[in-house]
Scaffold this active site. Structure first.
Site, PDB file in Angstrom:
ATOM      1  CG  MET A  11      -1.989  -1.065   1.158  1.00  0.00           C
ATOM      2  SD  MET A  11      -3.079  -1.047   2.577  1.00  0.00           S
ATOM      3  CE  MET A  11      -3.863   0.542   2.387  1.00  0.00           C
ATOM      4  CG  ASN A  12       0.221   4.510   1.431  1.00  0.00           C
ATOM      5  OD1 ASN A  12      -0.667   5.170   0.901  1.00  0.00           O
ATOM      6  ND2 ASN A  12       0.142   4.076   2.677  1.00  0.00           N
ATOM      7  CD  GLU A  86      -6.916  -1.352  -5.227  1.00  0.00           C
ATOM      8  OE1 GLU A  86      -6.361  -2.353  -4.716  1.00  0.00           O
ATOM      9  OE2 GLU A  86      -6.718  -0.193  -4.809  1.00  0.00           O
ATOM     10  N   GLY A  87      -5.790  -5.275  -8.939  1.00  0.00           N
ATOM     11  CA  GLY A  87      -5.821  -6.601  -9.569  1.00  0.00           C
ATOM     12  C   GLY A  87      -5.892  -7.757  -8.598  1.00  0.00           C
ATOM     13  CD  GLN A  88      -5.502  -5.722  -4.588  1.00  0.00           C
ATOM     14  OE1 GLN A  88      -4.770  -5.444  -5.534  1.00  0.00           O
ATOM     15  NE2 GLN A  88      -6.057  -4.790  -3.835  1.00  0.00           N
ATOM     16  CB  ILE A 168     -11.342  -9.171   0.931  1.00  0.00           C
ATOM     17  CG1 ILE A 168     -10.386  -9.966   0.035  1.00  0.00           C
ATOM     18  CG2 ILE A 168     -11.738  -7.862   0.258  1.00  0.00           C
ATOM     19  CD1 ILE A 168     -10.980 -10.374  -1.292  1.00  0.00           C
ATOM     20  CB  ILE A 170     -12.752  -2.158   1.121  1.00  0.00           C
ATOM     21  CG1 ILE A 170     -13.107  -3.279   0.123  1.00  0.00           C
ATOM     22  CG2 ILE A 170     -12.301  -0.904   0.386  1.00  0.00           C
ATOM     23  CD1 ILE A 170     -11.961  -3.782  -0.698  1.00  0.00           C
ATOM     24  CB  CYS A 180      10.308  -4.017   6.834  1.00  0.00           C
ATOM     25  SG  CYS A 180      10.549  -3.758   8.614  1.00  0.00           S
ATOM     26  CG  HIS A 183       9.063  -2.475  12.045  1.00  0.00           C
ATOM     27  ND1 HIS A 183      10.044  -1.867  11.295  1.00  0.00           N
ATOM     28  CD2 HIS A 183       9.426  -2.314  13.348  1.00  0.00           C
ATOM     29  CE1 HIS A 183      10.951  -1.336  12.108  1.00  0.00           C
ATOM     30  NE2 HIS A 183      10.594  -1.605  13.359  1.00  0.00           N
TER      31      HIS A 183
END
Length: 196
Positions: A11-12, A86-88, A168, A170, A180, A183
Site C-alpha cells: 500500500m502507498n 486493484e488486480g488482487q 478482504i 476494504i 517490512c 515490523h
C-alpha cells in the site's frame, strides 16, 4: 507483440497514480486506454479509480460475472491498452480473460495491485497473475516504521495489530500499514503516531 504485465507493491507504493499516468500518456498521444477496477473496491465509489494524492477517473467496474474479454472485444474502437487497478481482487477467470485480450486481440494489459493480504497470504487474483503474467514488476515503497522496503501489510483494529479474520476488508491508512517483515511481526506500537 502485446504482453500481460503485473505491477505489484505494498500500500502507498504509488500503483494507482502510475496507472493514471499511463492512461493519461496514452490519451495525450491520441490513443485509447480502457481502465477496469473491481467493483468490490468501493471506497471512492464503484467504477472509480482514485489515487491517495487525490487524482481520479471513471473506470469500468468488474463484477464476479463480468467478462472482460468480451467487453473489450465488443468495443467498436479497440483500446490501445487495457489497464486494471486493484488486480488482487480479480477472480482467476478474470485473469484468464486478460490473457485472451493479450493473446487473441494483441492488446497490452497492465495490472496493478497488492501481492499479499494482511495475513501474509497471496491474494487469489495476484496468485493467478503471478502464474500468467509475461512480466512481473515490483513497485517499491518503504516501511512506515523504518527505511527498509515494505513487503507486508499490517492490519489494525482498535489500535492493535490483527493477523486473522476475513482476508478482504476494504480500507485505507486508517486500517492498514505497509511495513517490512521485522515490523510486521514486531510493530513498535508505543511509537505509532499513525494510529492517533
Amino acid at each position: 507483440m502485446a504482453q500481460l504485465f503485473f505491477r505489484y507493491g505494498a500500500m502507498n507504493a504509488s500503483k494507482t497514480i502510475q496507472l493514471l499516468t499511463v492512461a493519461h500518456n496514452y490519451e495525450q498521444s491520441g490513443k485509447k486506454a480502457t481502465v477496469f477496477t473491481p467493483a468490490i473496491d468501493d471506497r471512492y465509489g464503484v467504477g472509480k479509480v482514485t489515487s491517495r494524492v487525490g487524482i481520479s477517473r471513471e473506470a469500468v467496474p468488474v463484477y464476479d460475472d463480468t467478462d472482460i474479454f468480451k467487453m473489450v472485444d465488443n468495443e467498436e474502437i479497440k483500446p490501445d491498452c487495457v489497464l486494471v487497478d486493484e488486480g488482487q481482487f480479480l477472480k482467476p477467470y478474470h485473469v484468464t480473460q486478460l490473457t485472451h485480450i493479450v493473446d487473441q486481440l494483441n492488446i497490452p494489459v497492465i495490472v496493478y495491485g497488492l501481492l499479499k493480504n494482511f495475513k501474509n497470504e497471496l491474494f487469489e487474483g495476484s496468485q493467478q497473475l503471478l502464474c500468467e503474467a509475461d512480466k512481473i514488476e515490483e513497485i517499491k515503497t518503504v516501511c512506515v516504521y523504518c527505511n527498509k522496503k515494505a513487503t507486508h501489510i499490517l492490519k489494525f483494529k482498535d489500535g492493535q495489530p490483527v493477523y486473522s479474520g476475513e482476508a478482504i476488508e476494504i480500507g485505507g491508512n486508517e486500517t492498514y500499514r505497509s511495513v517490512c517483515r521485522r515490523h510486521y511481526y514486531h510493530p513498535p506500537l508505543e511509537k505509532d503516531e499513525y494510529l492517533e
